[in-house]
Design an enzyme around this catalytic site. Sequence first.
Site, short mmCIF file in Angstrom:
data_model
loop_
_atom_site.label_atom_id
_atom_site.label_comp_id
_atom_site.label_asym_id
_atom_site.label_seq_id
_atom_site.Cartn_x
_atom_site.Cartn_y
_atom_site.Cartn_z
N GLU A 147 67.12 35.20 44.53
CA GLU A 147 68.81 34.73 44.05
C GLU A 147 68.65 33.53 43.21
OE1 GLU A 147 73.35 34.32 45.94
OE2 GLU A 147 71.56 34.63 47.11
N GLU A 241 81.02 38.12 47.47
CA GLU A 241 80.83 37.25 48.32
C GLU A 241 81.81 35.85 48.22
OE1 GLU A 241 76.44 35.10 49.57
OE2 GLU A 241 77.33 34.66 47.48
#
Length: 286
Positions: A147, A241
Amino acid sequence: MNKLGVHAAVFAGGWSPSDCDSTVRRARACGFDVVEIPVFEPDTLSPAATRQALERHGMEATCSVGLPFDADLASDDGAVSAAGERYLLAALDFAAAVGSTYLGGVIYGAFGKHSGPPTAAGRDNAAGALRRVARRALDHGITLGLETVNRYESNLLNTAAQTRAFIAEIGAANIAVHLDTYHMNIEEDDLARAVADSAGVLGYVHIGESHRGALGTGTVDFAAVFGALREIGYDGVMTFESFSSRVVSPGLSSTLAVWRDTWDDPDATAASARRFIASALAGGGA
C-alpha cells in the site's frame, strides 16, 4: 464486476468473536461483498470464529497489516527486520485460514512517522523478506499488496511510482500495487496518472476521503480516479476505508492521528459509501 469491500474499523475497534460476527453481519446488511480485516497481533485472533462468521453471512474477506516499529521489515537491524518477517508470516497464516486471497497494507516497513529516510540496508532487508514471504503466499494462493501511503505513515513508499519500482526490484509475480485515494490525495501530482501508470500491477484499491470521513464530503477528485480505473479495466476489489474516533480503538486512533468523530453512524456512513462507489463505477458520477 468489481467486488465492493468495507474496512472492519468502520464498524468495530477490535476483532473479538463478537466484534467479528457483528461487523460481518452489518457489512453484508450495507450491501458489501467483502470485509477487510486488520490483522494486528495475529496470534491473538481467532481464524475459526472469523471463518464461521464469514460463512454464516455469505461474505468474503481480505486482510491488511501495518507493521509495528519493533517489527519494521525495512529496519537496517537484521533482528528487527526478522521480527517483521515473522509477523507477516503469522498474518499470512491467518489470512489463509479465513479464506482470504489478499494480504496488503504497510507490509514492507513500520507503519507510522519515521525520523529519517530509509537506509539502503533497510530497503534491501525489506525486499529480501518480501521475496521469501511471497513464496509462502504463493503456496496459499495469496497476493501481497504494497500500500502506497503518505509520508507521515511510511518513509519508504509514498507514491505509486515508488511502489511499482520496489515491486520490480523484488521480482515476485504475486506482489501488487495497493492504491488508496486518501494517501494519493496527499502525495500524487496527478491521481488519474498514478492509476493509469499502475495498469497491470494494480491489485487492490482503498476508497477513502481526504479527511477520512464520509465519501463525497472532502477534496478527493473521485471522478478522475474512477475514470482512470474504468480506463485501465481494473476489476479487483474496491474497499471503503474510513475512520472515526467514535469507533477506532485508541491505539490505532493515535497511529492514524484520528482525533475527532468524522461521522457518528457507522451503518449509515457505510451504506452511503457503498452507493457512492457503485454509482461511480457505473459512470454515474462521484
